[in-house]
Design an enzyme around this catalytic site. Structure first.
Site, mmCIF file in Angstrom:
data_model
loop_
_atom_site.group_PDB
_atom_site.id
_atom_site.type_symbol
_atom_site.label_atom_id
_atom_site.label_comp_id
_atom_site.label_asym_id
_atom_site.label_seq_id
_atom_site.Cartn_x
_atom_site.Cartn_y
_atom_site.Cartn_z
ATOM 1 N N GLU A 145 0.846 -1.195 0.000
ATOM 2 C CA GLU A 145 0.000 0.000 0.000
ATOM 3 C C GLU A 145 0.880 1.243 0.000
ATOM 4 O O GLU A 145 1.981 1.237 0.568
ATOM 5 C CB GLU A 145 -0.914 -0.010 1.225
ATOM 6 C CG GLU A 145 -1.878 -1.187 1.210
ATOM 7 C CD GLU A 145 -2.667 -1.349 2.495
ATOM 8 O OE1 GLU A 145 -2.241 -0.782 3.523
ATOM 9 O OE2 GLU A 145 -3.694 -2.036 2.475
ATOM 10 N N ASP A 161 -4.703 -8.172 6.350
ATOM 11 C CA ASP A 161 -5.728 -9.139 5.942
ATOM 12 C C ASP A 161 -5.186 -10.552 5.810
ATOM 13 O O ASP A 161 -5.907 -11.514 6.062
ATOM 14 C CB ASP A 161 -6.347 -8.718 4.611
ATOM 15 C CG ASP A 161 -7.157 -7.443 4.727
ATOM 16 O OD1 ASP A 161 -7.737 -7.202 5.804
ATOM 17 O OD2 ASP A 161 -7.224 -6.687 3.742
#
Length: 530
Positions: A145, A161
């Protein structure tokens, strides 16, 4: 409802907290990012750069050259998104992609098969392999990210996640300094997978494809939501920790640069109430469920304010790390005290334990106390993502695996001459790093040159003979700038300059640079082959 249950619609990507931008743009309009494949796998790879144009708010994708294109309109049921895959690097290779300034999103990387994205009228539907029926469940993939804007680059490896493809991230600023994090230790991926399987009740969180490839370990929140981990797994510890503050006070100091800003928590029933230093009540939290702790949401809401959000973030980190109840001033920043509770977040424990620098994003607020795998530079010039070995050699500074040759080791501090993030590109400046046996630290003596595991040569740029000349790798050319002699006294000499390889400024830390300097017989100029 079924589509929402099976697929995650991109409404907003995980990005850093609001960052004030300077008046003038800093960094290039398009930032080069080198993706290096050191996994040891022979699969074809595919890259995707997707996210939001922060200047317009439009969702879209970026091509390899850094051009942003908005997504077309979607539909119900979701319609296939355009194929925006960028061909990625094969094992041992690298591919350069580009981030346009004013963009925030994710870099996805998949192995052996392209990812399947979909569009609804609300935006992009991203892969959600923890959900039964997800189109990408049997694909090996992961993501980083990032945000790149006028205040610089923020780039992190995320395991919030799932843990699938460990990867190191790095950024090099205008001053030439490189920051990196996220690399695993030797055999780190296997260590995490096997460690999770060994924990009672956690084995089903590991997802293995029919061909035997372990694709991912689900984070506890995703696993519990999919029925792979007991939904109330952490409840006994949460109740114990919450009840400790019926008889004593919890002190939260949420801002490291504001040590006098403190909040005080006491529990009454299932509610923990917080007051400020003036005795005014400023926040209240219900005893959270396991799901709220895993997700840092629900009973632990974290609005982007200066009171409730920071307290909630601190509580969530303390509960995930197992320090709430036993350590009464939070956040605790002694990692040796983390994950000692029973039960505890085994997923976060094992991931952090297998990171070369101990840093990871194993839950949403793992940045509390600066334990996150994040790099930032306010004036970046380049960045990197290194996909780490799946087995064998670890990440360290290099992240590369295996290779032939020998290490070049400092007699002074026992660290190895290392190619940062296994980025075997022309002009990459070498560094010192803890010895880890990776290809980034293997050197072959060939015709008087020192060659890396992929046949780049240790080089003095432009044949410089000046004190302080940097040491880099470059395409082997046979010129005198690439000749080195290791003397019987342990000096590594460039005969053209008649000067020695020297650890700059006697820096004993990982990441210290090497340079050319007058041979002085000093300890920071003494070397041996490993």
């Amino acid at each position: 409802m079924r589509a929402k249950k099976l697929l995650a619609v991109l409404a907003a990507l995980i990005v850093p907290l609001a960052i004030p931008a300077p008046a003038l743009a800093i960094g290039p309009s398009v930032l080069p990012v080198t993706v290096t494949n050191s996994t040891g796998r022979g699969d074809a790879t595919y890259l995707y750069v997707i996210g939001v144009n922060t200047n317009t708010g439009r969702l879209g994708y970026v091509n390899q050259g850094g051009t942003f294109t908005p997504w077309p309109a979607g539909s119900i049921p979701p319609s296939p998104a355009p194929d925006v895959a960028i061909g990625g690097p094969g094992n041992g290779g690298n591919t350069t992609i580009n981030f346009p300034r004013g963009f925030s999103g994710r870099v996805y990387f998949s192995f052996g098969e392209k990812l399947k994205f979909f569009l609804t009228p609300d935006g992009l539907v991203q892969p959600a392999p923890w959900a039964d029926g997800d189109a990408n469940q049997n694909i090996l993939f992961d993501w980083s990210e990032f945000t790149y804007n006028d205040a610089g680059l923020w780039l992190n490896s995320s395991q919030v996640d799932m843990f699938a493809v460990p990867h190191a991230v790095s950024v090099t600023g205008a001053n030439g300094a490189t920051s990196r994090t996220g690399a695993v230790v030797a055999d780190g991926r296997n260590n995490v997978i096997n460690g999770i399987k060994a924990q009672s009740g956690w084995a089903n969180t590991v997802y293995t494809r029919s061909d035997g490839t372990v694709l991912r370990v689900l984070s506890p929140g995703k696993a519990a939501g999919a029925g792979k981990l007991a939904s109330g797994y952490l409840d006994p510890y949460i109740s114990w920790a919450w009840n400790q503050y019926t008889g004593k006070t919890l002190t939260v100091v949420p801002f490291g640069d504001q040590p006098n800003t403190k909040y005080y928590g006491r529990t009454s029933g299932n509610v923990m109430n917080f007051t400020n230093s003036a005795g005014q009540q400023v926040a209240s939290f219900n005893k959270p469920s396991s799901a709220s702790v895993w997700g840092c949401d629900g009973d632990l809401p974290a609005p982007n304010d200066q009171v409730v959000g920071p307290i909630s973030r601190t509580l969530c980190a303390a509960l995930n790390r197992g320090t709430l109840g036993s350590i009464d001033t939070q956040p605790s920043t002694n990692a040796a005290e983390f994950y000692q509770s029973n039960p505890t977040n085994q997923y976060a424990r094992l991931i952090h334990a297998n990171m070369a620098d101990g840093k990871a994003y194993a839950f949403a607020f793992d940045d509390v106390g600066n334990f996150e795998s994040l790099v930032h530079d306010g004036d970046p010039r380049s960045a990197g993502i290194t996909l780490s070995p799946f087995s064998g050699g670890g990440g360290g500074g290099g992240g590369g695996g295996g290779g032939t040759g020998n290490a070049i080791i400092s007699d002074w501090n026992g660290k190895c001459l290392d190619v940062p993030s296994s980025n075997f590109s022309d002009g990459v400046q070498v560094q010192m790093w803890g010895c880890n046996g990776t290809g980034a630290q293997k050197w072959n003596a060939v015709g008087g040159a020192l060659q890396t595991s992929n046949n780049m040569c240790l080089d003095v740029p432009w044949g410089s003979t000046a004190n302080g000349a940097i040491i880099q790798i470059a395409t082997c050319s046979g010129n005198p700038a690439q000749q080195w002699v290791l003397s019987g006294a342990g000096d590594l000499v460039n005969p053209q300059a008649n000067k020695c390889l020297d650890i700059k400024d006697w820096n004993g830390n990982d990441g210290a640079k090497a340079q050319l300097w007058d041979c002085a017989g000093s300890a920071n100029q003494k070397w041996h082959r490993g």
